[in-house]
Design a protein around this motif. Structure first.
Motif, mmCIF file in Angstrom:
data_model
loop_
_atom_site.group_PDB
_atom_site.id
_atom_site.type_symbol
_atom_site.label_atom_id
_atom_site.label_comp_id
_atom_site.label_asym_id
_atom_site.label_seq_id
_atom_site.Cartn_x
_atom_site.Cartn_y
_atom_site.Cartn_z
ATOM 1 N N MET A 122 0.826 -1.195 0.000
ATOM 2 C CA MET A 122 0.000 0.000 0.000
ATOM 3 C C MET A 122 0.871 1.260 0.000
ATOM 4 O O MET A 122 0.598 2.202 -0.725
ATOM 5 C CB MET A 122 -0.922 -0.042 1.226
ATOM 6 N N GLU A 123 1.912 1.238 0.801
ATOM 7 C CA GLU A 123 2.793 2.405 0.893
ATOM 8 C C GLU A 123 3.483 2.681 -0.440
ATOM 9 O O GLU A 123 3.631 3.836 -0.838
ATOM 10 C CB GLU A 123 3.841 2.190 1.986
ATOM 11 N N ASP A 124 3.876 1.627 -1.151
ATOM 12 C CA ASP A 124 4.509 1.802 -2.463
ATOM 13 C C ASP A 124 3.550 2.461 -3.451
ATOM 14 O O ASP A 124 3.950 3.320 -4.236
ATOM 15 C CB ASP A 124 4.972 0.459 -3.030
ATOM 16 N N GLN A 125 2.292 2.062 -3.410
ATOM 17 C CA GLN A 125 1.301 2.632 -4.315
ATOM 18 C C GLN A 125 1.115 4.121 -4.045
ATOM 19 O O GLN A 125 1.074 4.929 -4.974
ATOM 20 C CB GLN A 125 -0.036 1.907 -4.170
ATOM 21 N N ILE A 126 1.043 4.489 -2.783
ATOM 22 C CA ILE A 126 0.890 5.899 -2.410
ATOM 23 C C ILE A 126 2.110 6.692 -2.856
ATOM 24 O O ILE A 126 1.995 7.771 -3.433
ATOM 25 C CB ILE A 126 0.661 6.049 -0.891
ATOM 26 N N ARG A 127 3.292 6.126 -2.615
ATOM 27 C CA ARG A 127 4.532 6.808 -3.005
ATOM 28 C C ARG A 127 4.573 7.022 -4.516
ATOM 29 O O ARG A 127 4.918 8.106 -4.992
ATOM 30 C CB ARG A 127 5.751 6.018 -2.551
ATOM 31 N N ASN A 128 4.192 6.002 -5.279
ATOM 32 C CA ASN A 128 4.202 6.128 -6.742
ATOM 33 C C ASN A 128 3.207 7.172 -7.226
ATOM 34 O O ASN A 128 3.502 7.939 -8.139
ATOM 35 C CB ASN A 128 3.918 4.770 -7.396
ATOM 36 N N GLU A 129 2.027 7.205 -6.624
ATOM 37 C CA GLU A 129 1.036 8.215 -6.993
ATOM 38 C C GLU A 129 1.551 9.617 -6.694
ATOM 39 O O GLU A 129 1.390 10.537 -7.504
ATOM 40 C CB GLU A 129 -0.276 7.968 -6.250
ATOM 41 N N HIS A 154 4.192 10.623 -9.260
ATOM 42 C CA HIS A 154 3.589 11.044 -10.529
ATOM 43 C C HIS A 154 2.975 12.436 -10.414
ATOM 44 O O HIS A 154 3.105 13.257 -11.327
ATOM 45 C CB HIS A 154 2.539 10.034 -10.991
#
Length: 73
Positions: free
Chosen positions: A1-8, A11
């Protein structure tokens, strides 16, 4: 979940940069071009490309770190 937030957030941060900064970062990190090649393509000196990269990284870092802190709260 943290990786997804970081990637968003990354971007979002990239989209906040000027096209000039975004293009320079893309050419260097994604296309893996050296400063000499970037300078030829952009019609700038290598020193100007280096300065653009410094400024682009600073802006990206500031935006990303501000948003990352807000996301953690």
């Amino acid at each position: 979940m943290e990786d997804q937030i970081r990637n968003e957030l990354l971007h979002e941060a990239l989209n906040e940069l000027s096209p000039e900064y975004r293009q320079a970062l893309f050419m260097y990190y994604i296309e893996e071009k050296p400063y000499s090649e970037i300078s030829q393509e952009l019609g700038k000196t290598e020193q100007a490309v280096a300065q653009t990269m410094v400024r682009a990284r600073k802006k990206l870092y500031r935006y990303f770190s501000r948003r990352w802190v807000d996301a953690d709260e």
